[in-house]
Design a protein around this motif. Structure first.
Motif, PDB file in Angstrom:
ATOM      1  N   GLY A   1      -5.356 -25.290 -23.499  1.00 30.74           N
ATOM      2  CA  GLY A   1      -6.165 -24.094 -23.691  1.00 30.74           C
ATOM      3  C   GLY A   1      -6.976 -24.180 -24.965  1.00 30.74           C
ATOM      4  N   SER A   2      -6.332 -24.479 -26.066  1.00 33.70           N
ATOM      5  CA  SER A   2      -7.034 -24.631 -27.335  1.00 33.70           C
ATOM      6  C   SER A   2      -6.142 -25.391 -28.292  1.00 33.70           C
ATOM      7  CB  SER A   2      -7.388 -23.269 -27.923  1.00 33.70           C
ATOM      8  OG  SER A   2      -7.722 -23.442 -29.291  1.00 33.70           O
TER       9      SER A   2
ATOM     10  N   ALA B   1      -5.880 -23.706 -31.827  1.00 34.93           N
ATOM     11  CA  ALA B   1      -5.065 -22.493 -31.806  1.00 34.93           C
ATOM     12  C   ALA B   1      -3.594 -22.837 -31.633  1.00 34.93           C
ATOM     13  CB  ALA B   1      -5.534 -21.574 -30.685  1.00 34.93           C
TER      14      ALA B   1
ATOM     15  N   GLY C   1     -10.421 -26.554 -27.756  1.00 37.12           N
ATOM     16  CA  GLY C   1     -10.993 -25.333 -28.276  1.00 37.12           C
ATOM     17  C   GLY C   1     -11.725 -24.593 -27.180  1.00 37.12           C
TER      18      GLY C   1
END
Lengths: 713, 256
Positions: free
Chosen positions: A513-514, A517, A708
């Motif tokens: 997903g990222s 993060a 990202g």
């Protein structure tokens, strides 16, 4: 000194061959953003056309060359652009890579269907003299070049100079580069991006044709594998040019050729180094360049600056599954597996049982792709290599340590997992396409350095692997072995399943997903990805050992050739990279689909034989369908299947399941209007246990390999 | 301010991209439990500073000390485990997960990650305790109705709250917030401010807040740093800094 120089000069023409292919690749990448692994297949098409018209139909040189290079080449480019790549411009680089992999699998088989499968020996040259040494230049010197070499050098120089002029000083070249950056921005400036993209594809395909016809005489007979292997070798030059600079690419190609020639002349001929390193050199160089060449790693995929104005992508269909769908597919899978087991045990004859067992074992190997691609979001092109490592280890351990075969298979899996983990450490710094290329380089290094070694593969005679005996059960009996294979598949499937829903799987989801993060909440990307790599390699090794055991020998060429690794990735990704079920189905499909097709293709022949009074025209049509086409057609289907990836990253099985479910639901809805509409894909039923959805792990999310990016911009 | 040791001490951070200086000897301090604002025009280097502090970028020069130890050379996830969390200007949520899952992942990661062996024997499902902690956080942020929704279906404002919740699940000592109000309307911005106040009162997390919305900064921050073109041009109590004519010229511009 003179000797080295002589060797170096001898390497220049080979270097130009590398350069020509590499420049073509760079051109495609620069103008379409596609890392076109099918470039070699395109070259092969023109080479075959040239062979056919020149040798079979005895056309004169010029029209033959014009047809193969100037007509067929660009035409193929036009077709690819219109049908495929035009629609992929905004897709991610991995979708484009998978598409080109599909083409790589499908195109050679299409050619074989069109022009027959008999081998095409002694491809005709693109120059007039019969034998290249009839024309030498400069005559009598030590640094003499023959006609073929001169032609290759000249063609390369002309191409590079032409491209230089195109990109540096024409409006078209500028537009081509702009279209890659942002087709929409270009269109806002009043330029027809579609036309520009079409021209670039025609141009690059023309280059593919030119290099194909030029390269063909290097080989004793035309084979798509040789073209592809040569292309991968040329990738080193591409990497040297950082996928963008054409002059640097040319230099890289020539350096590679020179280095190879010097090594060939200087290394002792009987050493492992000479025998293994020489053919492996381009792959070693590619691997090293990918890891250490500055500028490559930071080279990002072309990102559309206007991408930010797009609405957020709709939730991946597969990310939201109703409990109903989940339970339904699970129940279905269990039922089908049970029926399959019973069929295998009671019904199938030894031929079909053998095929199904192979399919079940391949299903284990396919699960390794589920882990690395579906969960890890990385494309690995060396899964066949991990399987081979498992197989060789199994054979060696049984042979020299006298270990029980079943234990040896697990030892093989552990060794493969260790190799996978070790490979992951350097390779994980790369992203997307570069990661895929590094694994491809690894697969080819293994194939050209390790596989020929006696102590690895047994040299020319494949290592024997006996069937195990577990307690009173002798698994030499095929039915018993089928059950063992199914049990190990179930074990591997269960492992993948729990890891996917466990912490590791969650962390990998988060990283996909990222990445930033995920790191910002404390997830170590390296750790999670090394685990994924290692687990994947281990599962592939398990499957490899099992396959060797089933066939009685660890036969590299027959079972683990790197090219199979590519086909397997294509199959799994097409079927659905995130689901255990899709892995199993694609494993079975790899063996069963060609057989089904063969049975199907036998029907017309039999019909003709049974009906001697058929009209001649009908008979002629029916006779064109031959059972021996089945494997080719199956590969074409596999390859074309991959073309759906860009549209359905969650896999066609998931798409079909949903479509079927929707149909059933629609029908139910019509028969019973009073019932509330059953839950559709868009929402969770409200009655669901609030804790459970968090673990709705069977959700087959696509593996968008991206770093990202805002989920909800 | 100097007697107690600061939680975060970033000293003379310098970062250049291809020779262009994005940060030039920027020194920032944040104390425990304090909410500090960081403002500056677009391109001033605020996000670059965050990236340097959280470990995404490696500063060319300068030292970052956190809770008494140097962070130099530590990767993002190690800093996160020490108690540094952040949100993102263009929000970065884990696509394909629902809201509660985002928090559960963070909750799990806080302890440094799971064990593969536990996964392999199926022992790593979320515990009742973990789920409860997540639900309490969702409750605090007013996200309970959205708990099971996929994040792709959330509005930007809700998405920012999820990001905040995810960061808070790691129980940070210091939280970097990168423009939490960007893209939100006036009301959502106000609500975000209220949530931040509640969070800070509850957990005493120190916050370094990058923000364009001056009323929000005024309301929340006790101190301010002002960045312009990579240089720190002012720092001090919020009121004083905002009244500084140099700041007004550089940042607030004409008409504000």
């Amino acid at each position: 000194m003179i000797e080295i120089l002589e060797l170096a000069v001898r390497g220049v023409p080979t270097g130009c061959v590398f350069a020509l292919l590499a420049v073509g690749l760079v051109l495609t990448y620069k103008t379409s953003g596609v890392f076109n692994l099918a470039f070699g297949a395109q070259a092969y098409v023109s080479a075959v056309v040239f062979y056919e018209v020149r040798k079979e139909h005895e056309w004169p040189l010029l029209p033959a060359a014009l047809l193969a290079i100037v007509v067929i080449g660009p035409l193929l480019g036009l077709l690819l652009d219109r049908v495929l790549f035009r629609h992929l411009r905004t897709s991610g680089s991995v979708a484009k890579l998978v598409t080109s992999l599909g083409l790589l699998v499908a195109i050679p088989e299409l050619v074989r269907l069109a022009f027959g499968s008999e081998s095409k020996k002694n491809p005709p040259p693109l120059w007039y003299v019969e034998r290249t040494d009839q024309w030498l230049w400069p005559e009598g010197s030590r640094f003499v070049l023959d006609a073929g070499q001169v032609t290759t050098i000249l063609a390369t120089l002309v191409v590079v100079a032409g491209l230089g002029v195109l990109f540096r000083s024409t409006a078209l070249g500028l537009r081509m580069r702009a279209v890659v950056e942002s087709p929409r921005m270009v269109e806002l400036n009043g330029i027809n991006a579609e036309r520009v993209s079409m021209v670039s594809w025609m141009l690059s395909s023309f280059l593919a044709g030119l290099s194909g016809v030029l390269l063909a005489p290097l080989f004793a007979s035309l084979s798509p594998f040789d073209f592809f292997t040569l292309l991968v070798a040329a990738l080193a030059a591409t990497a040297f040019g950082r996928l963008s600079s054409i002059p640097l690419t040319l230099l890289g190609g020539i350096l590679l050729g020179v280095l190879q020639a010097i090594l060939a002349g200087k290394l002792p001929t009987d050493s492992i180094l000479a025998n293994g390193l020489r053919p492996a050199l381009p792959f070693v160089v590619l691997f090293a360049l990918l890891l250490f060449w500055p500028g490559l790693r930071s080279a990002r995929d072309a990102a559309d600056p206007l991408a930010g104005v797009d609405p957020p992508p709709p939730p991946a269909a597969a990310s939201i599954r109703t409990r109903f769908l989940t339970v339904g597919t699970r129940a279905f899978a269990v039922t089908v597996s049970a029926i399959g087991l019973l069929l295998g045990w009671f019904v199938l004859d030894s031929f079909w049982l053998g095929l199904v067992t192979s399919g079940v074992i391949l299903g284990v190997i396919m699960l390794s792709i589920t882990v690395i691609t579906g969960m890890g979001g990385m494309i690995s092109l060396c899964q066949a290599t991990f399987a081979a490592i498992g197989a060789f280890t199994t054979a060696r351990v049984v042979d020299s340590l006298g270990m029980s075969v079943i234990v040896a298979i697990f030892v093989g899996a552990v060794v493969a997992a260790a190799v996978g983990g070790l490979l992951a450490l350097p390779v994980l710094r790369l992203e997307g396409v570069y990661l895929a290329l590094a694994t491809l380089a690894f697969a080819l290094m293994f194939q050209s350095v390790m596989v020929p070694l006696d102590w690895v593969s047994g040299g020319t005679t494949p290592l024997r692997v006996p069937r195990p005996v577990i307690g009173p059960v002798d698994l030499a009996e095929n039915r018993a072995f089928f059950v063992l294979a199914a049990a190990l598949l179930a074990l591997a499937g269960a492992l993948v399943y729990v890891v996917k829903r466990g912490t590791t799987g969650r962390f990998l989801d988060a990283l996909r997903g990222s990445e930033y993060a995920a790191a910002s909440v404390g997830i170590s990307a390296t750790r999670a990805k090394v685990i994924a790599f290692s687990l994947s390699a281990g599962i592939a090794g398990l499957g490899g050992g099992l396959l060797a055991c089933f066939y009685g020998a660890a036969n590299y060429d027959q079972s683990f050739n790197f090219f199979y690794g590519l086909v397997w990735v294509v199959l799994v990704v097409t079927a659905g990279a995130r689901s255990v079920q899709a892995a199993v189905i694609s494993g079975l499909g790899f063996f069963l689909i060609p057989e089904f097709l063969q049975r199907l293709f036998e029907i017309p022949g039999r019909y003709v034989a049974d009906h001697p009074d058929l009209p001649a025209a009908v008979e002629a049509v029916l006779r064109t369908i031959k059972p021996e086409y089945s494997l080719g057609v199956a590969f074409i289907l596999f390859g074309f299947g991959a073309l759906t990836y860009a549209k359905h990253p969650e896999g066609i099985i998931e798409v079909q399941t949903r479509a079927a479910l929707r149909k059933v639901m629609g029908a139910l809805d019509r028969t019973d209007r009073s019932q509330p509409t059953p839950a559709t894909d868009d929402a969770r039923p409200p009655d669901e246990d609030p804790a459970a959805p968090a673990t709705d792990d069977d959700a087959r999310r696509p593996a968008p390999v991206r770093t990202g990016g805002a989920g909800v911009p | 301010m100097s007697e107690a040791q600061a939680l975060l001490e970033a000293e003379r951070i310098t970062k250049r991209f291809a020779g262009i200086s994005a940060l030039e000897e920027v020194t920032v301090e944040v104390h425990r439990g304090e909410l500090v604002g960081l403002i500056g025009p677009n391109g001033a280097g605020k996000t670059t500073l965050f990236d340097c502090l959280s470990g995404k970028l490696r500063p060319d020069e300068g030292d970052v000390r956190f809770d008494g130890r140097s962070l130099v050379g530590l990767p993002v996830h190690r800093r996160a485990r020490l108690g540094l969390a952040r949100t993102f200007q263009r929000i970065e949520l884990f696509s394909g997960m629902n809201v509660r899952d985002q928090l559960l992942v963070a909750e799990r990661a806080r302890h440094g990650g799971g064990s593969f062996l536990r996964d392999a024997v199926g022992l790593s499902r979320p515990t009742a305790d973990e789920i409860e902690r997540c639900d309490r956080m969702l409750d605090l942020l007013g996200l309970t109705p959205d708990a099971d929704r996929p994040i792709e279906s959330l509005s930007l404002g809700r998405g920012r709250l999820v990001e905040l919740g995810r960061a808070l699940m790691t129980e940070p000592k210091l939280l970097f917030l990168d423009e939490p109000s960007s893209g939100l309307d006036r009301r959502e911005t106000h609500d975000m401010g209220t949530v931040l106040q509640a969070v800070q009162e509850r957990s005493h997390t120190a916050i370094l807040l990058v923000e364009h919305d001056v009323p929000m900064v005024q309301r929340l921050a006790t101190r301010l740093y002002v960045l312009d073109a990579g240089h720190l041009i002012a720092s001090g109590p919020t009121r004083e800094v905002l009244d500084d004519p140099a700041v007004r010229a550089a940042y607030l511009g004409v008409g504000v």
